[in-house]
Design an enzyme around this catalytic site. Sequence first.
Site, PDB file in Angstrom:
ATOM      1  N   CYS A   2      44.271  53.591  14.803  1.00  0.00           N
ATOM      2  CA  CYS A   2      43.776  53.836  14.066  1.00  0.00           C
ATOM      3  C   CYS A   2      43.870  55.214  14.095  1.00  0.00           C
ATOM      4  CB  CYS A   2      41.732  54.311  13.861  1.00  0.00           C
ATOM      5  SG  CYS A   2      41.575  52.292  14.615  1.00  0.00           S
ATOM      6  N   ARG A  27      48.948  53.714  10.848  1.00  0.00           N
ATOM      7  CA  ARG A  27      48.442  53.386  12.025  1.00  0.00           C
ATOM      8  C   ARG A  27      47.633  52.928  12.097  1.00  0.00           C
ATOM      9  NH1 ARG A  27      49.736  57.519  15.184  1.00  0.00           N
ATOM     10  NH2 ARG A  27      47.868  56.780  16.766  1.00  0.00           N
ATOM     11  N   TRP A  79      42.467  50.451  12.764  1.00  0.00           N
ATOM     12  CA  TRP A  79      42.956  49.011  12.978  1.00  0.00           C
ATOM     13  C   TRP A  79      42.338  48.299  13.625  1.00  0.00           C
ATOM     14  CZ3 TRP A  79      46.240  47.050  16.911  1.00  0.00           C
ATOM     15  CH2 TRP A  79      46.892  46.333  16.741  1.00  0.00           C
ATOM     16  N   ASN A 105      39.436  57.613  17.653  1.00  0.00           N
ATOM     17  CA  ASN A 105      41.194  55.608  17.972  1.00  0.00           C
ATOM     18  C   ASN A 105      41.021  55.593  19.287  1.00  0.00           C
ATOM     19  OD1 ASN A 105      43.820  54.860  17.599  1.00  0.00           O
ATOM     20  ND2 ASN A 105      44.137  57.055  17.421  1.00  0.00           N
ATOM     21  N   GLY A 106      41.205  54.214  19.440  1.00  0.00           N
ATOM     22  CA  GLY A 106      41.328  54.405  21.107  1.00  0.00           C
ATOM     23  C   GLY A 106      40.030  53.444  21.590  1.00  0.00           C
ATOM     24  N   GLU A 485      65.810  40.423  19.054  1.00  0.00           N
ATOM     25  CA  GLU A 485      65.635  41.349  17.917  1.00  0.00           C
ATOM     26  C   GLU A 485      65.221  41.169  16.690  1.00  0.00           C
ATOM     27  OE1 GLU A 485      63.782  43.940  17.968  1.00  0.00           O
ATOM     28  OE2 GLU A 485      63.986  45.059  16.631  1.00  0.00           O
ATOM     29  N   LYS A 489      62.679  40.830  13.976  1.00  0.00           N
ATOM     30  CA  LYS A 489      62.575  41.548  12.340  1.00  0.00           C
ATOM     31  C   LYS A 489      61.819  41.141  11.639  1.00  0.00           C
ATOM     32  CE  LYS A 489      62.326  45.054  13.186  1.00  0.00           C
ATOM     33  NZ  LYS A 489      61.807  45.609  14.668  1.00  0.00           N
ATOM     34  N   GLU A 492      58.223  39.266  11.676  1.00  0.00           N
ATOM     35  CA  GLU A 492      56.783  40.461  11.494  1.00  0.00           C
ATOM     36  C   GLU A 492      56.897  41.518  10.380  1.00  0.00           C
ATOM     37  OE1 GLU A 492      57.409  44.032  13.194  1.00  0.00           O
ATOM     38  OE2 GLU A 492      59.440  44.043  13.731  1.00  0.00           O
ATOM     39  N   HIS A 508      69.806  23.123  26.060  1.00  0.00           N
ATOM     40  CA  HIS A 508      68.931  23.001  26.843  1.00  0.00           C
ATOM     41  C   HIS A 508      67.257  22.241  25.932  1.00  0.00           C
ATOM     42  CE1 HIS A 508      71.534  23.573  29.761  1.00  0.00           C
ATOM     43  NE2 HIS A 508      72.305  24.752  29.189  1.00  0.00           N
ATOM     44  N   LYS A 607      51.596  50.292  13.542  1.00  0.00           N
ATOM     45  CA  LYS A 607      52.838  50.784  13.584  1.00  0.00           C
ATOM     46  C   LYS A 607      53.461  51.225  15.478  1.00  0.00           C
ATOM     47  CE  LYS A 607      56.860  52.564  13.309  1.00  0.00           C
ATOM     48  NZ  LYS A 607      57.858  52.419  13.423  1.00  0.00           N
TER      49      LYS A 607
HETATM   50  C1  AGP Z   1      59.447  46.530  16.174  1.00  0.00           C
HETATM   51  O1  AGP Z   1      59.719  46.225  14.902  1.00  0.00           O
HETATM   52  C2  AGP Z   1      57.188  46.154  16.304  1.00  0.00           C
HETATM   53  N1  AGP Z   1      56.683  47.493  15.236  1.00  0.00           N
HETATM   54  C3  AGP Z   1      56.960  46.129  17.698  1.00  0.00           C
HETATM   55  O2  AGP Z   1      57.236  45.540  18.380  1.00  0.00           O
HETATM   56  C4  AGP Z   1      57.637  47.568  18.214  1.00  0.00           C
HETATM   57  O3  AGP Z   1      58.115  48.178  18.773  1.00  0.00           O
HETATM   58  C5  AGP Z   1      56.618  47.677  19.689  1.00  0.00           C
HETATM   59  O4  AGP Z   1      55.344  47.820  19.270  1.00  0.00           O
HETATM   60  C6  AGP Z   1      56.928  48.971  20.441  1.00  0.00           C
HETATM   61  O5  AGP Z   1      56.630  49.826  18.902  1.00  0.00           O
HETATM   62  P1  AGP Z   1      56.979  51.774  20.647  1.00  0.00           P
HETATM   63  O6  AGP Z   1      58.399  51.924  20.677  1.00  0.00           O
HETATM   64  O7  AGP Z   1      56.376  53.217  19.494  1.00  0.00           O
HETATM   65  O8  AGP Z   1      56.894  51.394  22.020  1.00  0.00           O
END
Ligand code: AGP
Length: 612
Positions: A2, A27, A79, A105-106, A485, A489, A492, A508, A607
Amino acid sequence: MCGIVGYVGERQVAPVLLGALKKLEYRGYDSSGIGIIAAHNNRPRIVVQKTCGRIKDLQDLVARRPLPPSSIGISHTRWATHGVPNKVNSHPHADCTGKISLVHNGIIENFEELKKDLQHKGHRFISDTDTEVIAHLIEENNHGNFLMAVRKTIGRLRGTFALGVICVDHPEILIAARIGSPLIIGLGKNENFIASDAPAILEHTRKIIYLNDGQLAVLKKNEVKISTFGGKVVRPRVDHVTFKIAAVQKQGYAHFMLKEIHEQPEVLRQMLHRRLKGGALDLRELGLNDGQLKAIDHIVIVACGTAYHAGLVGRYIIESLAGVRVSVDVSSEFRYRQPIIDKKTLVVAISQSGETADTLAAVREAKARGAKVVSICNVLGSSLTRECDGVLYTYAGPEISVASTKAYTAQLCMLYLFALKLCDVHHHKKFGERRRLIQYLCRTPEFYEEILRGKNTIAAAAKANSHFGCFLFLGRNINYPSSLEGALKLKEVSYIPAEGYAAGEMKHGPIALIDEYRAVVCIALQSPIYEKMIFSMQEIRSRRGNIIAIATEGDRMIARYAQQVIYLPATHELLTPLLVALPLQLLAYYIALRLGCDVDQPRNLAKSVTVE
Ligand code: AGP
């Protein structure tokens, strides 16, 4: 995960808090709220406005029902971790009397037992959150000394928290405390701030104190006092942050993701300028001297998500360039298995935010086993950087979009530099490659600009394939992680099911997926295993699969096997993941755009995942 903001000063607090909160929306954004202390018939009282939805909804609510004048308050964008996203569960939360209001936050891990105990004592709860327990516990501990009540309360909490607390009995003070979640203090002129992240308050002040774990701050409009939870006075370091406010605004791009994709040439250029002066490496914050690096015979990389994919590329780079054994683990797995670690092991934690709970936990596990730990991180002063023996900052600037782009390529670039350092220290046979690799590495920003100039080809490929309901991404060797990767991308930001695979694995199982309703992205750059990729593409075409090929400029053969071809400049084979990342980022972006997805704030994501 958050975002919280607090203010105490001389200005009207509501617009200050709402403006700052907006900059923390990345956030978390499922609900938000604001709480202030307002004078009412000369008796101060807490006034709160909360709502489900984005911060814009809160701003609209406050516009419809203006808050009374006040110069102290707290605010929060959520969040959800405990309790569904709704108005009741949104912050701020209060005690029974309504005299105390707080944002958090936590995660409070022992909140159920605390809640049960408080309920036995007659406290009435209205939400399902862990946070509300803190407000009632402060009430229970408040026997006239509010600060002492807060100290006593945080001594009972287990888990992570960044807190902002106000109380009508002390309308001139804002109390903040943190453990495990980020919290900064902004120092202004007759006003002071707290926030989860610096960009929230940059327009007001650049003088920032990064609160450390176990520290508590008492803010007045003209005074900030910091101490440990136990009360020991702390003399904090005041940093002057330099990144520009514009860095946290879109600067004319439609989305933060597109802006941050376009920032990559400059980010790489600055990193290479800062760390590679005339071929000499400058990794001074590494925290390990050459003798210590030479003694390392095993590197373990821990990370999550995109950062994990960077770590997978790092294994190929370091083993090839420096001849040092590398293992790579997702942090959430590493921390629960019995990793074999000894004093010759170096753990490298990669994290953009430096606040990812699983990576922080993995680092603590590694340190408990006696390993030295360095981090590759983008956020200055983040929790991870304070727990490592050394930090390699990527200085990519704030990355607002939930999808990590410039942070990823900056992590890759840092891994190349780190591998070169190890190559020097270990005098590895690939030393001869060093100069050629550096030459191509230094040309990467111009290669990026060339690819960006040709981005319409990528947009066209996105248009031609955005109707497919499933994507496969295939790569080999150092570009196998690139396929993972690329798939992450796409899924997500567009919510399209996508999988990355080692192309050799097609036979396989995955080849059963291939038909005319699938799109397959094949990373087929010129390399010793190019022919193998062509065989895979032939197998896919014979099953009517639709192929988007990522190929090397000048390759005229590949067009026979692919419906679309995205050409990249020729570079050193080890550097190809750094180039491949860019078209795959743009492909995901353009497809998500065509599908009308919320590119910067995809559903269910945040994020930085500061909870397990
Ligand atoms: C990547 O596009 C994602 N948002 C997510 O996988 C991110 O890379 C992951 O949560 C790790 O975050 P960080 O690099 O802040 O540790």
